[in-house]
Design a protein around this motif. Structure first.
Motif, PDB file in Angstrom:
ATOM      1  N   ALA A 115      26.625  21.065  25.142  1.00 37.19           N
ATOM      2  CA  ALA A 115      27.462  21.968  25.932  1.00 37.19           C
ATOM      3  C   ALA A 115      28.125  22.939  24.965  1.00 37.19           C
ATOM      4  N   ALA A 116      27.459  24.074  24.768  1.00 37.96           N
ATOM      5  CA  ALA A 116      27.938  25.022  23.760  1.00 37.96           C
ATOM      6  C   ALA A 116      29.324  25.563  24.112  1.00 37.96           C
ATOM      7  N   THR A 117      29.444  26.118  25.309  1.00 39.37           N
ATOM      8  CA  THR A 117      30.720  26.700  25.718  1.00 39.37           C
ATOM      9  C   THR A 117      30.925  26.521  27.219  1.00 39.37           C
ATOM     10  N   VAL A 118      32.172  26.594  27.618  1.00 39.82           N
ATOM     11  CA  VAL A 118      32.527  26.660  29.035  1.00 39.82           C
ATOM     12  C   VAL A 118      33.244  27.987  29.226  1.00 39.82           C
ATOM     13  N   THR A 119      32.603  28.888  29.946  1.00 39.72           N
ATOM     14  CA  THR A 119      33.176  30.214  30.137  1.00 39.72           C
ATOM     15  C   THR A 119      33.850  30.318  31.506  1.00 39.72           C
ATOM     16  N   ARG A 120      34.759  31.291  31.596  1.00 40.06           N
ATOM     17  CA  ARG A 120      35.500  31.548  32.845  1.00 40.06           C
ATOM     18  C   ARG A 120      34.858  32.749  33.526  1.00 40.06           C
ATOM     19  N   GLU A 121      34.457  32.569  34.779  1.00 42.31           N
ATOM     20  CA  GLU A 121      33.715  33.603  35.492  1.00 42.31           C
ATOM     21  C   GLU A 121      34.592  34.223  36.593  1.00 42.31           C
ATOM     22  N   THR A 122      34.887  35.512  36.501  1.00 41.28           N
ATOM     23  CA  THR A 122      35.659  36.230  37.515  1.00 41.28           C
ATOM     24  C   THR A 122      35.028  37.603  37.733  1.00 41.28           C
ATOM     25  N   ASP A 123      35.519  38.302  38.757  1.00 36.76           N
ATOM     26  CA  ASP A 123      35.060  39.659  39.051  1.00 36.76           C
ATOM     27  C   ASP A 123      36.232  40.608  38.812  1.00 36.76           C
ATOM     28  N   PRO A 124      36.305  41.231  37.621  1.00 38.23           N
ATOM     29  CA  PRO A 124      37.460  42.098  37.310  1.00 38.23           C
ATOM     30  C   PRO A 124      37.662  43.234  38.311  1.00 38.23           C
ATOM     31  N   LEU A 125      36.573  43.805  38.811  1.00 37.77           N
ATOM     32  CA  LEU A 125      36.690  44.908  39.765  1.00 37.77           C
ATOM     33  C   LEU A 125      37.307  44.430  41.075  1.00 37.77           C
ATOM     34  N   ALA A 126      36.855  43.268  41.561  1.00 39.35           N
ATOM     35  CA  ALA A 126      37.409  42.720  42.807  1.00 39.35           C
ATOM     36  C   ALA A 126      38.889  42.392  42.638  1.00 39.35           C
ATOM     37  N   ILE A 127      39.247  41.849  41.482  1.00 41.50           N
ATOM     38  CA  ILE A 127      40.653  41.520  41.217  1.00 41.50           C
ATOM     39  C   ILE A 127      41.502  42.783  41.184  1.00 41.50           C
ATOM     40  N   ALA A 128      41.009  43.829  40.521  1.00 41.59           N
ATOM     41  CA  ALA A 128      41.757  45.088  40.423  1.00 41.59           C
ATOM     42  C   ALA A 128      41.962  45.710  41.801  1.00 41.59           C
ATOM     43  N   GLN A 129      40.912  45.707  42.624  1.00 37.67           N
ATOM     44  CA  GLN A 129      41.027  46.275  43.966  1.00 37.67           C
ATOM     45  C   GLN A 129      42.000  45.475  44.819  1.00 37.67           C
ATOM     46  N   ARG A 130      41.928  44.146  44.708  1.00 39.60           N
ATOM     47  CA  ARG A 130      42.836  43.300  45.483  1.00 39.60           C
ATOM     48  C   ARG A 130      44.286  43.507  45.059  1.00 39.60           C
TER      49      ARG A 130
ATOM     50  N   GLU B 220      54.817  50.131  61.223  1.00 42.68           N
ATOM     51  CA  GLU B 220      54.294  48.805  61.572  1.00 42.68           C
ATOM     52  C   GLU B 220      52.771  48.821  61.602  1.00 42.68           C
ATOM     53  N   GLN B 221      52.205  49.883  62.152  1.00 37.01           N
ATOM     54  CA  GLN B 221      50.749  50.002  62.200  1.00 37.01           C
ATOM     55  C   GLN B 221      50.170  50.118  60.792  1.00 37.01           C
ATOM     56  N   THR B 222      50.826  50.925  59.954  1.00 39.58           N
ATOM     57  CA  THR B 222      50.377  51.070  58.569  1.00 39.58           C
ATOM     58  C   THR B 222      50.440  49.741  57.832  1.00 39.58           C
ATOM     59  N   ALA B 223      51.518  48.984  58.059  1.00 36.07           N
ATOM     60  CA  ALA B 223      51.672  47.682  57.402  1.00 36.07           C
ATOM     61  C   ALA B 223      50.585  46.714  57.852  1.00 36.07           C
ATOM     62  N   ALA B 224      50.252  46.735  59.145  1.00 35.65           N
ATOM     63  CA  ALA B 224      49.204  45.848  59.649  1.00 35.65           C
ATOM     64  C   ALA B 224      47.854  46.196  59.030  1.00 35.65           C
ATOM     65  N   THR B 225      47.575  47.499  58.915  1.00 32.90           N
ATOM     66  CA  THR B 225      46.315  47.935  58.309  1.00 32.90           C
ATOM     67  C   THR B 225      46.250  47.533  56.834  1.00 32.90           C
ATOM     68  N   ALA B 226      47.344  47.755  56.124  1.00 34.63           N
ATOM     69  CA  ALA B 226      47.387  47.410  54.697  1.00 34.63           C
ATOM     70  C   ALA B 226      47.241  45.907  54.493  1.00 34.63           C
ATOM     71  N   ALA B 227      47.879  45.114  55.358  1.00 28.79           N
ATOM     72  CA  ALA B 227      47.782  43.654  55.241  1.00 28.79           C
ATOM     73  C   ALA B 227      46.359  43.184  55.512  1.00 28.79           C
ATOM     74  N   ALA B 228      45.703  43.807  56.498  1.00 30.53           N
ATOM     75  CA  ALA B 228      44.320  43.443  56.810  1.00 30.53           C
ATOM     76  C   ALA B 228      43.399  43.768  55.642  1.00 30.53           C
ATOM     77  N   ARG B 229      43.604  44.925  55.033  1.00 30.76           N
ATOM     78  CA  ARG B 229      42.765  45.314  53.892  1.00 30.76           C
ATOM     79  C   ARG B 229      42.998  44.366  52.710  1.00 30.76           C
ATOM     80  N   SER B 230      44.254  44.057  52.449  1.00 27.01           N
ATOM     81  CA  SER B 230      44.562  43.142  51.347  1.00 27.01           C
ATOM     82  C   SER B 230      43.937  41.777  51.595  1.00 27.01           C
ATOM     83  N   GLY B 231      44.026  41.300  52.844  1.00 26.27           N
ATOM     84  CA  GLY B 231      43.439  40.011  53.175  1.00 26.27           C
ATOM     85  C   GLY B 231      41.924  40.014  53.034  1.00 26.27           C
ATOM     86  N   ALA B 232      41.295  41.116  53.445  1.00 27.95           N
ATOM     87  CA  ALA B 232      39.837  41.210  53.344  1.00 27.95           C
ATOM     88  C   ALA B 232      39.380  41.200  51.889  1.00 27.95           C
ATOM     89  N   LEU B 233      40.104  41.923  51.042  1.00 28.24           N
ATOM     90  CA  LEU B 233      39.738  41.956  49.623  1.00 28.24           C
ATOM     91  C   LEU B 233      39.993  40.603  48.962  1.00 28.24           C
TER      92      LEU B 233
END
Length: 485
Positions: A57-72, A427-440
């Motif tokens: 077992a040479a190495t154990v690497t950490r796998e993430t998606d930097p672009l997805a994290i940045a967008q979220r 309120e509508q803007t907040a709901a849209t933003a929350a939905a987008r954040s949740g989706a990401l």
């Protein structure tokens, strides 16, 4: 291959299977852990004492998606800003009351108008005059309560800013320390994945307060900048200074220096505006609540109070009043000029001449506030005129509705409705933003630990473990046989 080489090969496979099972089990156990990055085992072939081959077992690497994290993270900041703004507008709307609220300003104005009409039909009734005075006092108290609530919301925002800035400073210090720990661990050849998880969780905790951009350095550390390029962490962490306000009144503004802005290394930082260093996120929404939203509602409320004072002090309304003298409603006992003074709604008061508790007389409502002698008890002319002043459309001279012809009731309704429309949009803007954040966030999780895949991997490692264990058993049996010969 010799028996010894076979044994070594099987043992290396056994160790790999054990390590792989540990990695997969860790992934499953931390599938819902904030900041956790999926671990991936990277096996490598190796020669064993110059003969035979195996794996390690040479190495154990950490796998993430930097672009997805940045967008979220950016979506988190948008959602935090929209939610905070929506909550502020809801609270401001509650301060003024909705048109269907029995205790709101529009209802209190309607109550006063009804009391004046009833008193005009029986001007000799002290009970009805008392009702008029009580309705006017309730309206004054309603303006004062709304004004007090608006300023309280500004102070609440200022207090929340202190909490957010303290949280940012603490998080930046902790992230800088984790950077240092990662450098030390890499120098010792130790695994840094757990430290990286901790750092990601700390950065994620900042994401709602202010939009962040993360930059990976070659030495394993990270730098953090705001969306508009202000360095929060690049080597050393930035430390923001902010002075909390003890009290806030309608005349206090940040532009005049009465309210604080964040300071870093002697530089004053703005948090509102498209190009502000700390723009975006909850921090901007809180400054917006303190310095823009609440002051605007206060200004609109003051304009409504100004129109009320002006109309009841009109020279043609009460002939007993001298030119420029205050009418039934006053600015702490005085009249008003052409411009709306800041905080007028909080200082609105009933003319002492009509208040028995201030050595005035109820009859002044019927006879005139400055009448030298009592008039006929059956004359309801002035009371009817006062009622008509509330219901008749007149040109508004100050505020957002200046130039329009509106009654006091209509002006109050427009003021409340404008704020209600803002609150609904927010309120509508907040709901849209929350939905987008949740989706990401969901998309990020889907690209992270897949428990089904990890369980399948566990089964594969179990089979690998069993196969290598069987090889060891066979080699052991062969050694026993040879030893018996």
């Amino acid at each position: 291959m010799s028996l010894t080489a076979s044994l070594h090969t099987a043992l290396s496979g056994l160790r790999l299977a054990t390590r792989g099972a540990q990695v997969s089990a860790t992934n499953v156990a931390n599938a819902g852990t904030e900041g956790y990055g999926r671990r991936v085992l990277n096996p490598a072939a190796t020669l064993l004492n110059g003969s035979g081959a195996g794996v390690r077992a040479a190495t154990v690497t950490r796998e993430t998606d930097p672009l997805a994290i940045a967008q979220r993270r950016l979506a988190q900041a948008d959602s935090g800003q929209a939610e905070t703004r929506s909550a502020a507008l809801d609270a401001l709307q509650g301060a003024l009351g909705t048109p269907d609220d029995g205790n709101g300003l529009t209802a209190q104005i309607a109550t006063l108008e009804a009391a004046l009409i009833a008193a005009a039909s029986r001007p000799d009734s002290d009970a009805r005059l008392t009702t008029v005075l009580g309705a006017a006092q309730d309206l004054v108290a309603g303006f004062a309560a709304a004004s007090d609530r608006i300023q309280a919301l500004r102070l609440e925002a200022d207090t929340a800013i202190v909490t957010r800035i303290e949280g940012i400073n603490t998080a930046l210090t902790d992230i800088a320390q984790v950077n240092t720990d990662i450098l030390a661990a890499r120098a010792r050849g130790q695994d840094t994945n757990t430290l990286t998880d901790r750092r990601q969780a700390l950065i994620d905790g900042l994401a709602a307060a202010v939009p962040l951009q993360e930059y990976q350095r070659q030495d394993g550390t990270v730098a953090l900048y705001t969306q508009n390029g202000f360095a929060l962490l690049d080597g050393r962490p930035a430390q923001l200074d902010f002075s909390a306000a003890r009290v806030i009144d309608a005349g206090m503004t940040a532009a005049a220096g009465a309210l604080a802005l964040p300071i870093c290394d002697g530089r004053t930082l703005s948090a509102t505006g498209a190009h502000a260093p700390l723009a975006g996120g909850q921090l901007e929404a809180l400054f917006d609540q303190r310095d823009t939203l609440a002051p605007q509602v206060q200004a609109d409320l003051d304009a409504l109070a100004h129109s009320l004072v002006q109309r009841f002090a009109a020279p043609a309304l009460d002939p007993s009043l001298a030119d420029g003298a205050p009418g039934l409603f006053t600015d702490a006992g005085a009249g008003v000029g052409a411009d709306t003074p800041a905080g007028l709604a909080g200082r609105l008061a009933i003319n002492a001449a009509a208040d028995p508790e201030s050595d005035g007389a109820l009859s002044a409502l019927r006879d005139g506030l400055a009448a030298a002698d009592p008039g006929p008890e059956g004359d309801g002319t002035l009371l009817a005129a006062l009622a008509e002043t509330l219901s008749t459309a007149q040109q508004v001279t100050t505020g957002p509705h200046a130039g329009r012809s509106l009654s006091i009731a209509a002006l109050a309704a427009e003021t409340v409705s404008t704020l209600s429309a803002q609150a609904a949009r927010a309120e509508q803007t907040a709901a849209t933003a929350a939905a987008r954040s949740g989706a990401l966030r969901l998309a990020e999780l889907q690209g992270g630990v897949d428990t089904d895949t990890e369980l399948q991997n566990l089964l594969q490692f179990e089979k690998l473990h069993a196969a290598n264990a069987r090889v060891i058993q066979v080699v052991n049996a062969m050694y026993d046989t040879l030893l018996e010969v």
